[in-house]
Design a protein around this motif. Sequence first.
Motif, PDB file in Angstrom:
ATOM      1  N   LYS A   1       0.836  -1.192   0.000  1.00  0.00           N
ATOM      2  CA  LYS A   1       0.000   0.000   0.000  1.00  0.00           C
ATOM      3  C   LYS A   1       0.877   1.251   0.000  1.00  0.00           C
ATOM      4  O   LYS A   1       1.997   1.264   0.524  1.00  0.00           O
ATOM      5  N   GLU A   3       0.641   4.952   1.541  1.00  0.00           N
ATOM      6  CA  GLU A   3      -0.123   5.622   2.587  1.00  0.00           C
ATOM      7  C   GLU A   3       0.470   6.994   2.847  1.00  0.00           C
ATOM      8  O   GLU A   3       1.694   7.165   2.845  1.00  0.00           O
ATOM      9  N   GLU A   5      -0.687  11.186   4.733  1.00  0.00           N
ATOM     10  CA  GLU A   5      -1.648  12.053   5.409  1.00  0.00           C
ATOM     11  C   GLU A   5      -1.862  13.302   4.562  1.00  0.00           C
ATOM     12  O   GLU A   5      -0.908  13.830   3.981  1.00  0.00           O
ATOM     13  N   VAL A  51      -5.910  10.295   6.733  1.00  0.00           N
ATOM     14  CA  VAL A  51      -5.025   9.240   6.243  1.00  0.00           C
ATOM     15  C   VAL A  51      -5.597   8.654   4.961  1.00  0.00           C
ATOM     16  O   VAL A  51      -6.764   8.261   4.910  1.00  0.00           O
ATOM     17  N   SER A  53      -4.979   5.641   2.137  1.00  0.00           N
ATOM     18  CA  SER A  53      -4.293   4.360   1.965  1.00  0.00           C
ATOM     19  C   SER A  53      -4.744   3.742   0.653  1.00  0.00           C
ATOM     20  O   SER A  53      -5.940   3.571   0.415  1.00  0.00           O
ATOM     21  N   LEU A  90       0.250  -4.200   2.921  1.00  0.00           N
ATOM     22  CA  LEU A  90      -1.184  -3.995   3.070  1.00  0.00           C
ATOM     23  C   LEU A  90      -1.732  -5.040   4.032  1.00  0.00           C
ATOM     24  O   LEU A  90      -1.592  -6.236   3.796  1.00  0.00           O
ATOM     25  N   THR A  98     -13.527   7.369   8.597  1.00  0.00           N
ATOM     26  CA  THR A  98     -12.870   8.506   7.965  1.00  0.00           C
ATOM     27  C   THR A  98     -13.552   9.840   8.248  1.00  0.00           C
ATOM     28  O   THR A  98     -12.932  10.891   8.110  1.00  0.00           O
ATOM     29  N   ILE A 131      -9.463  -0.231   3.941  1.00  0.00           N
ATOM     30  CA  ILE A 131      -8.092   0.024   3.520  1.00  0.00           C
ATOM     31  C   ILE A 131      -7.234  -1.229   3.684  1.00  0.00           C
ATOM     32  O   ILE A 131      -6.003  -1.153   3.683  1.00  0.00           O
TER      33      ILE A 131
END
Length: 211
Positions: A1, A3, A5, A51, A53, A90, A98, A131
């Motif tokens: 993954k 990832e 912010e 976040v 992902s 992952l 979220t 995610i």
Amino acid sequence: KLEFEQFFAEWESGNNYDTLYVGISDDAGVTWEEVQISNGVGREGRPNPEVVSLNITDWVTDPTNVQIRFRWDGNWAYGWQFDNVSIADLPPNDIAATAVFRGDYANAYVYSMVPQDQATEFIIGVATRNIGFNDQTNIGFDWTITDPASGTTTGSSSTTNIALLSNGEQDTIWVSTGVTPTILGNYTIDFEVTSDQTDDEPSNNTMSDSH
């Protein structure tokens, strides 16, 4: 993954003029696979930081030569901020809360006041994203509302849940709580998303709202 912010600042909330993309290349930038992160994203009701992902497994055949690009197509925005970019394994099962919402538009989002004897029931919602790698089934959430006077809590679980979310998919669950505020003060609502699978990263399952 992949990832990272993010936070997004725009001139006019919800104008749908600004779109965020992430591109992945594993051939030194000759070709790119690009995914749209957000369209018309605003600051209202979003965590800071948020976040993101992404499952990039299908786009990487040569893991030794991966390049990433961030592309912002903007018209009415100040900018797109992102930080803590990483590539990691992952997890098989990982759902995340979220964003959280209250369905009372007048009290939650508009500069207005309602007479106390016209208070209405708390209607609450959670935006939930998968995610992790595996499909997640029977996604719902547990909630508690804390009374500002007595400190007592009322809680329950959602009953109309999301049947399935595959990797990267997001949906929102709404609940009529049956709880109507009776006094003035900040009522704290705690949310925890759930599914039939055992979550590998439970730390991102909870959010709170106080209003």
